[in-house]
Every structure is written in C-alpha cells, then in structure tokens.
Design a protein around this motif. Structure first.
Motif, PDB file in Angstrom:
ATOM      1  N   ASN A   3      12.794 -31.967   3.126  1.00 59.73           N
ATOM      2  CA  ASN A   3      13.825 -32.568   3.972  1.00 59.73           C
ATOM      3  C   ASN A   3      13.237 -33.110   5.269  1.00 59.73           C
ATOM      4  O   ASN A   3      13.658 -34.158   5.757  1.00 59.73           O
ATOM      5  CB  ASN A   3      14.925 -31.559   4.288  1.00 59.73           C
ATOM      6  CG  ASN A   3      15.797 -31.275   3.090  1.00 59.73           C
ATOM      7  OD1 ASN A   3      15.853 -32.072   2.157  1.00 59.73           O
ATOM      8  ND2 ASN A   3      16.461 -30.142   3.107  1.00 59.73           N
ATOM      9  N   SER A   7      13.406 -36.970   6.398  1.00 58.06           N
ATOM     10  CA  SER A   7      13.994 -37.284   7.701  1.00 58.06           C
ATOM     11  C   SER A   7      13.012 -38.056   8.580  1.00 58.06           C
ATOM     12  O   SER A   7      13.380 -39.019   9.239  1.00 58.06           O
ATOM     13  CB  SER A   7      14.427 -36.010   8.410  1.00 58.06           C
ATOM     14  OG  SER A   7      15.422 -35.347   7.684  1.00 58.06           O
ATOM     15  N   LEU A  11      13.444 -41.854   9.990  1.00 56.24           N
ATOM     16  CA  LEU A  11      13.329 -42.097  11.422  1.00 56.24           C
ATOM     17  C   LEU A  11      12.284 -43.167  11.719  1.00 56.24           C
ATOM     18  O   LEU A  11      12.511 -44.062  12.536  1.00 56.24           O
ATOM     19  CB  LEU A  11      12.984 -40.805  12.153  1.00 56.24           C
ATOM     20  CG  LEU A  11      12.847 -40.912  13.670  1.00 56.24           C
ATOM     21  CD1 LEU A  11      14.187 -41.291  14.296  1.00 56.24           C
ATOM     22  CD2 LEU A  11      12.355 -39.607  14.243  1.00 56.24           C
TER      23      LEU A  11
END
Length: 114
Positions: A3, A7, A11
């Motif tokens: 995860n 992420s 980003l």
C-alpha cells in the motif's frame, strides 16, 4: 508495504503533473485517470469588455465569495470562480488570502461554539 508503494507511486505521478500545462494519464486495470495541471493564463493584464483588470482587492473579494460561487457554478455555467482578466500574482495573492480568511473565520466560530 504494498500500500505504501502504491501510494508513493500515485503521489509521484500527481506531483509530476504539477508543472504548468502538463497532462498525465494513469492507467489501472479498473480505470483510466487523466490528470491535467493548469497552464498559463493568456488574459493576464488584459482588460475585460470595460477595460478593467482585477487586482488584489477584487481577488480578496472573489476569494471570500469562492465557496458560494462554487455552489452556484454547479447550477449556472455562466458563473465562474476565478477572474481571468487579472493582474497575475497580485490577484492570486488576494484570492488566496480571501479563501484563507473564510476558513479562519469559520474555524473561529466553531471554536467559540465549543
């Protein structure tokens, strides 16, 4: 860990799309997402039909009424949140100060009610 990696990747893609006028497409098995960053404003320092250019004072007012203008713009396509005939950074500063002022006053009211 997986995860965090996903992420961080999202980003990085979003930050890469922050350069003026850039466009990034993100493809996943479930969906495709097109991320566009705003480009330069060709109307800076050019007057409107009356020859007026919005400066910091108009930017401050537009920032204060921005939440209301946002809601109205959902129902009326002629209403826009941001004046394109502006003085550039001077107008932007006023607009951001107006938005910050609205949230500061709202947070003050919330604190006073507690």
């Amino acid at each position: 860990m997986k995860n965090l990696l996903i992420s961080a990747s999202i980003l990085l893609v979003m930050l890469a799309g922050c350069a003026p006028g850039t466009s990034v497409q993100v493809n996943t098995p479930q969906a495709t997402l097109q991320l566009n960053a705003p480009g330069p404003n060709p109307m800076i320092n050019q007057g409107d039909a009356s020859g007026r250019v919005s400066r910091a004072g108009a930017g401050l007012w537009h920032g204060i009424i921005a939440p209301i203008t946002l809601v109205i713009s959902f129902f009326n396509s002629d209403v826009k949140m941001y004046e394109v005939h502006n003085a550039g950074s001077e107008y932007d500063l006023g607009f951001l100060l107006g938005v910050v002022l609205v949230f500061a006053v709202l947070s003050l009211f919330v604190r006073m009610r507690r």
